[in-house]
Each structure stands twice: as structure tokens, then as C-alpha cells.
Motif scaffolding. Structure first.
Motif, mmCIF file in Angstrom:
data_model
loop_
_atom_site.group_PDB
_atom_site.id
_atom_site.type_symbol
_atom_site.label_atom_id
_atom_site.label_comp_id
_atom_site.label_asym_id
_atom_site.label_seq_id
_atom_site.Cartn_x
_atom_site.Cartn_y
_atom_site.Cartn_z
ATOM 1 N N THR A 35 1.140 -1.020 -0.105
ATOM 2 C CA THR A 35 -0.503 0.227 -0.380
ATOM 3 C C THR A 35 0.940 1.235 0.178
ATOM 4 N N ALA A 41 -3.436 5.385 -0.016
ATOM 5 C CA ALA A 41 -4.513 5.340 -0.361
ATOM 6 C C ALA A 41 -5.495 5.001 -1.599
ATOM 7 N N LEU A 199 -0.672 6.184 3.878
ATOM 8 C CA LEU A 199 -2.274 6.212 3.096
ATOM 9 C C LEU A 199 -2.136 6.920 2.407
ATOM 10 N N PRO A 201 -3.161 9.625 -0.315
ATOM 11 C CA PRO A 201 -3.555 9.179 -2.134
ATOM 12 C C PRO A 201 -3.135 9.565 -3.155
#
Ligand code: TRP
Length: 494
Positions: A35, A41, A199, A201
Motif C-alpha cells: 500500500t 489510499a 495512506l 493518496p
């Protein structure tokens, strides 16, 4: 001789066992760093789309194929179409391969759970991993212990081994995870940066390769494209709601993956180790131990809990892989569960030895040694299974339900259990299983392989080996299995 009914005793037992299969190294370790490396995100969004559009459909298909046959994957595929039985053989061969390398990593988690109590200077943990991984004996012993624990659980049978252990282990894992999340989110300075790193994005990162990563990750994490869900599905009856169970397994699996990142990155940044390597094996076995050792005394407890949790997750995953092979041995060769569990477990142990050596020398210590075309054995096998065989298998499962059995007939059969109500999802499922999901898999697979090969021409070897294995399974099937009895769950006799 009395016949014993094999199978799960309760719906919740099945869900926990399937969730146990799903939640593993893929969630606690691979998901967080994939991730952070693939757009934060934005990647999570792609991942969730993959779970919704591919994961749910493929999981329903697999559980259904297993349940309607009440048998191992070969017999289950034969029931749909006799010539398709060889796909079942792939679904048994691949879990066997995965067990061999997953067991090595499982051994690592046991070792690091124990060693979290001993004090290692934070600057020394890198050499600790090298010393351990290149040792000729200890990693093999750890793998041995890990696989033995898993085999021991399987010996107990589906109800008394797999189901019972999952009912204890999965809630424990979740409690530990929640505790770790709360602890790590309260470490103060650095937590917010950690979350940002994890996270934030970044949509510019999205490419075919990253969609393939998300899809492969979804397959692996949900234990799809392999015998596992089919076999667990075969141990369920009419009383299990396939749709609800699938939803719960997918939600739980995704939740655990997301939460895992909420412990790892805040802790790394709070302990000021963000300049270390934050991916792959180094994240798990160098950076995190360094993080824990910087936490002082509390770090010993947190470190132990963390690796203990990972070990639990890995064990419940490996039992689902080994059970696939075990079930087939029981049913094909009409042998006792004891023998059927011990033989594959021992074979896996033998094969895991060169994998452990290759990982240590070639993969971690980078001093050369056993490798396949420039990949350590673990990476090589992992790519063969994740990037090629699992998507192919999930594709076939969808096609089987959508076209061979027929989407309409399949949904009728699913609902005929009297428990599962597909409702508004029924037409959506029919369209997805016939068109959208297989097409999605196909496009991502072709483009993903294309970009991988372009980045590293040796990747052709991986593709070649994967399709070679499929061909081998076909030959073995048509020569030895097609016209023979391949057994059902009723063959397991007490
Ligand atoms: N899902 C597990 C993980 O996330 C791995 C796993 C267990 C698996 N059983 C499987 C993957 C069956 C594919 C098929 O680590």
C-alpha cells in the motif's frame, strides 16, 4: 467401521476457519508495504475494487463448487465437466508449493517471536537476520516446528482440529491486533507522519502493474485461486449462507490488512526509523525488530505480541493449504487422515530446505547461492503462484460457474439450500461471474505479465514454469486420473 461425518459443525466455525485461511502474512505484512509503495489510499481504493469485483465473485464461486460436490477439487471440477478435472489437480499442486515457502516464512515468525525477548542492539538487528537466515540448521528447525504444529492441527480433523483451533486462534489474533493498533497510535511524535506515509493518496502511482499488484494481493489475501476455499466449502452443508459468509470473510480480511498498517508505520515513524527499508522481508525482520528494541522494555512485550500474532495468522493459513493436499490424499488413496497429513507435510519439509538456503544466501545475505534465473527460490515460486497460477485458477472458477454450470442454474442451486438469499445481488452476480470478473482478470493478467516481462526479461521463465506446471497437471490428469475414481468427502472413514 463407522462412517464419521466430516465437515464444520457450525456456520461461525466455517467463517472463522475461512477467515483464518485468508488472514495471513499477506495481510499483516505484504498489504501494508504494498500500500505505502503503490500510492497509499489510492492503492487501498484499487484493492477494495478488486475485492468487490473479483474477490467476492470468485469466493462465492469457489465455495459453491466445493459445496455442491462435497469432495476434493478434482472430483468437484469433474462434476462440472469431466475434462475440466485437471484444473482441480492444479488447485492441489499449488497449495503444496505454497506450503513449502510459506512454511519457511512461518518458521521465521516463530524465531522472531521468541527472540523478541532477547536484547539485540537496534543497530545490530540487520546482522541478526543475516546470521539467522544463512544458518544451515536453525531456519530448517523453525520451519520444521512450524509445519509440525500445522500438521498436528490437521490430524485432529476438520471439526476437532481446524474448526476448534480457528475458534480460539482467530479471536485471539484480533484482540492482539486491536491492542497493538491502540498502542502504536498513541506513541506520540511521528504517528501522523507514519499514517501519511502509509495512506497519503497518490493517484499518479496507478498503473497496470499496480492494478496487477492489487489484484494479486486480493487473490492471495483472500486465499482465492487455489483449492483452499473450495475445500473448506466442501465441508459445509445447506445450513451455510454462502453470500453472508463470503461478505464476512472479505470484510474481516480487509479490515485486518488495513489495521496491520496502522500498527507498523506509526511505530516505525515514532521510533524514528523511517529511513530504514520499509518493504519486503527487511521491513518485517529488520526494521520492525529495530522498532521494538527502541521501545525499551515495553518493546519486548509488543514485539513478542506482534510476531506471535503473525505466527498465529501464518499457522491458520498453512493449515488451509495443507488440508487441500491432505483431503486429496485421503480421498484418492483411501488412507487415514494421519497418513494423509504426514506425507505431504514431510515432503514440504524436504522441499523447504533449499528454499530456506536460497532465501538466506541469495535473497537476504546477497552472497550468491541457490537461485532460479536471478530470483531466490521463494520469490520465484511466489511469482509463479501469485502472478500467474492464481489468476488463471480464479478465472477458471468463474467460467465454470458462469458458463459450464451456467450462471442461472448456479444461482438457483445456490439459493436451493434454503439459507442463502441472493436478492438484488443475483442479477449482478450473474453478469459479473460471466463477463466482468473473468474479463477483468484477463486484462490485468495480460497487461501485468507484459509490464513485468518488460521490466525484467527473466520473468519469462516464471511465466514458462507456471504454464509448464499447468501442462504437467493436464498430462497427469488425463493419463492417470480422468477415468479413475477420485473420491469424495464420504471416503473419510473413522
Ligand atoms: N491468504 C493467506 C495470506 O494472506 C495465504 C493463503 C492461505 C493462501 N491459504 C491460501 C493463498 C490459499 C492462496 C490460497 O497470507
Amino acid at each position: 467401521m463407522k462412517k464419521k461425518s466430516v465437515g464444520f459443525a457450525s456456520g461461525i466455525g466455517f467463517i472463522l476457519a475461512a477467515a483464518g485461511s485468508a488472514v495471513g502474512l499477506g495481510n499483516l505484512w505484504a498489504f501494508p508495504y504494498k500500500t505505502s509503495a503503490n500510492g497509499g489510499a489510492a492503492f487501498v481504493l484499487m484493492y477494495i475494487i478488486c475485492v468487490l469485483f473479483i474477490g467476492v465473485v470468485a469466493m462465492i464461486s469457489e465455495i459453491f463448487i466445493g459445496r455442491r460436490a462435497q469432495a476434493n477439487p478434482i472430483t468437484a471440477y469433474k462434476k462440472a465437466n469431466k475434462n475440466m478435472g485437471f484444473f482441480g489437480l492444479i488447485l492441489i499442486a499449488v497449495p503444496f508449493i505454497i506450503t513449502c515457502y510459506y512454511g519457511v516464512l512461518g518458521g521465521y515468525t516463530l524465531r522472531f517471536a521468541i527472540s523478541s525477548f532477547s536484547s539485540v542492539d537496534a543497530s545490530m538487528v540487520g546482522s541478526d537476520l543475516i546470521a539467522f537466515s544463512t544458518n544451515r540448521i536453525i531456519p530448517v528447525v523453525c520451519t520444521f516446528i512450524f509445519i509440525s504444529i500445522s500438521a498436528f492441527i490437521i490430524l485432529g480433523g476438520v471439526k476437532d482440529g481446524i474448526e476448534k483451533s480457528s475458534k480460539i486462534l482467530m479471536p485471539s489474533l484480533f484482540v492482539i491486533l486491536i491492542f497493538l493498533v491502540i498502542y502504536c497510535l498513541n506513541l506520540g511524535d511521528g504517528v501522523v507522519e507514519g499514517l501519511k506515509y502509509y495512506l497519503y493518496p497518490d493517484f499518479s502511482q496507478i498503473s497496470f502493474r499496480s492494478v496487477l499488484v492489487a489484484m494479486g494481493q486480493a487473490f492471495f489475501s483472500l486465499s482465492l485461486g487455489m483449492g483452499a476455499m473450495m475445500v473448506y466449502g466442501s465441508y459445509t452443508g445447506k445450513e451455510i449462507n454462502i453470500l453472508k459468509s463470503t461478505a464476512m470473510i472479505c470484510i474481516f480480511d480487509t479490515l485486518v490488512a488495513l489495521l496491520a498498517g496502522l500498527t507498523i508505520f506509526p511505530a516505525v515513524f515514532a521510533m524514528d526509523l523511517q529511513d530504514s527499508r520499509l518493504s519486503g522481508i527487511v521491513l518485517m525482520f529488520v526494521t520492525l525488530p529495530a522498532v521494538f528494541s527502541k521501545m525499551g522494555f515495553m518493546g519486548k512485550i509488543i514485539g513478542f505480541l506482534f510476531f506471535f500474532m503473525v505466527a498465529i495468522a501464518a499457522i491458520t493459513s498453512v493449515i488451509s493449504l495443507l488440508e487441500v493436499v491432505t483431503q486429496f490424499f485421503i480421498q484418492k488413496f483411501k488412507i487415514s487422515r494421519k497418513k494423509a497429513a504426514m506425507i505431504p507435510a514431510m515432503l514440504c519439509l524436504v522441499i523447504s530446505i533449499p528454499i530456506a538456503y536460497s532465501l538466506g544466501d541469495f535473497g537476504i545475505a546477497e552472497v550468491g547461492g541457490l537461485n532460479a534465473f536471478g530470483f531466490d527460490f521463494l520469490t520465484f515460486l511466489d511469482e509463479i503462484t501469485n502472478a500467474v497460477l492464481m489468476p488463471v485458477a480464479a478465472f477458471v472458477a468463474c467460467i465454470t460457474v458462469g458458463w459450464v454450470i451456467g450462471a442461472k442454474k448456479a444461482t438457483e442451486e445456490i439459493e436451493a439450500d434454503g439459507t442463502t438469499k441472493l436478492g438484488w445481488f443475483k442479477p449482478i452476480f450473474q453478469i459479473m461471474v460471466c463477463y466482468i470478473t473473468p474479463l477483468f482478470i484477463l486484462i490485468v493478467e495480460i497487461m501485468g505479465i507484459y509490464t513485468s516481462v518488460k521490466a525484467n526479461p527473466n520473468y519469462w521463465w516464471i511465466v514458462g514454469f507456471a504454464y509448464g506446471l499447468i501442462a504437467l497437471c493436464a498430462i497427469v490428469y488425463f493419463a492417470f486420473l480422468k477415468n479413475k475414481n477420485t473420491g469424495t468427502n464420504a471416503d473419510e472413514i473413522d
